[in-house]
Motif scaffolding. Structure first.
Motif, PDB file in Angstrom:
ATOM      1  N   ASN A  32      70.392  80.858  63.996  1.00 18.15           N
ATOM      2  CA  ASN A  32      70.392  82.149  64.361  1.00 18.15           C
ATOM      3  C   ASN A  32      70.877  82.563  65.956  1.00 18.15           C
ATOM      4  OD1 ASN A  32      69.297  83.127  62.102  1.00 18.15           O
ATOM      5  ND2 ASN A  32      67.099  82.948  62.600  1.00 18.15           N
ATOM      6  N   TYR A  33      70.474  81.230  66.814  1.00 18.41           N
ATOM      7  CA  TYR A  33      70.985  81.936  68.202  1.00 18.41           C
ATOM      8  C   TYR A  33      72.499  81.697  68.454  1.00 18.41           C
ATOM      9  CZ  TYR A  33      65.936  81.459  69.626  1.00 18.41           C
ATOM     10  OH  TYR A  33      64.494  81.856  69.857  1.00 18.41           O
ATOM     11  N   VAL A  34      72.973  80.877  67.597  1.00 16.72           N
ATOM     12  CA  VAL A  34      74.377  80.601  67.682  1.00 16.72           C
ATOM     13  C   VAL A  34      75.148  82.017  67.102  1.00 16.72           C
ATOM     14  CG1 VAL A  34      76.291  79.512  66.343  1.00 16.72           C
ATOM     15  CG2 VAL A  34      74.439  78.170  67.141  1.00 16.72           C
ATOM     16  N   GLY A  35      74.577  82.515  66.039  1.00 18.64           N
ATOM     17  CA  GLY A  35      75.037  83.808  65.441  1.00 18.64           C
ATOM     18  C   GLY A  35      74.776  84.891  66.466  1.00 18.64           C
ATOM     19  N   ILE A  36      73.762  85.085  67.096  1.00 14.77           N
ATOM     20  CA  ILE A  36      73.604  86.096  68.113  1.00 14.77           C
ATOM     21  C   ILE A  36      74.603  85.768  69.392  1.00 14.77           C
ATOM     22  CG2 ILE A  36      71.846  86.708  69.972  1.00 14.77           C
ATOM     23  CD1 ILE A  36      69.818  86.136  67.936  1.00 14.77           C
TER      24      ILE A  36
END
Length: 51
Positions: A32-36
């Motif tokens: 999720n942090y990578v996507g953000i």
């Protein structure tokens, strides 16, 4: 090859969509942090001072 404003808009749109898909399809908190992060990079490319 010269990078034009049109190329930057296409690249940033692709990065925002790719980041959203990564955040949606991978259930891990890290992904999720990578996507953000990918979405933020795409939004930075849309900034008017990047030429």
């Amino acid at each position: 090859m010269k990078i034009t404003q049109k190329h930057l808009r296409l690249l940033s749109g692709f990065l925002v969509i790719a980041g959203a898909l990564v955040a949606i399809f991978f259930e891990s908190a890290v992904m999720n942090y990578v996507g953000i992060g990918i979405c933020i990079v795409g939004l930075i490319l849309l900034a008017p001072w990047i030429k």
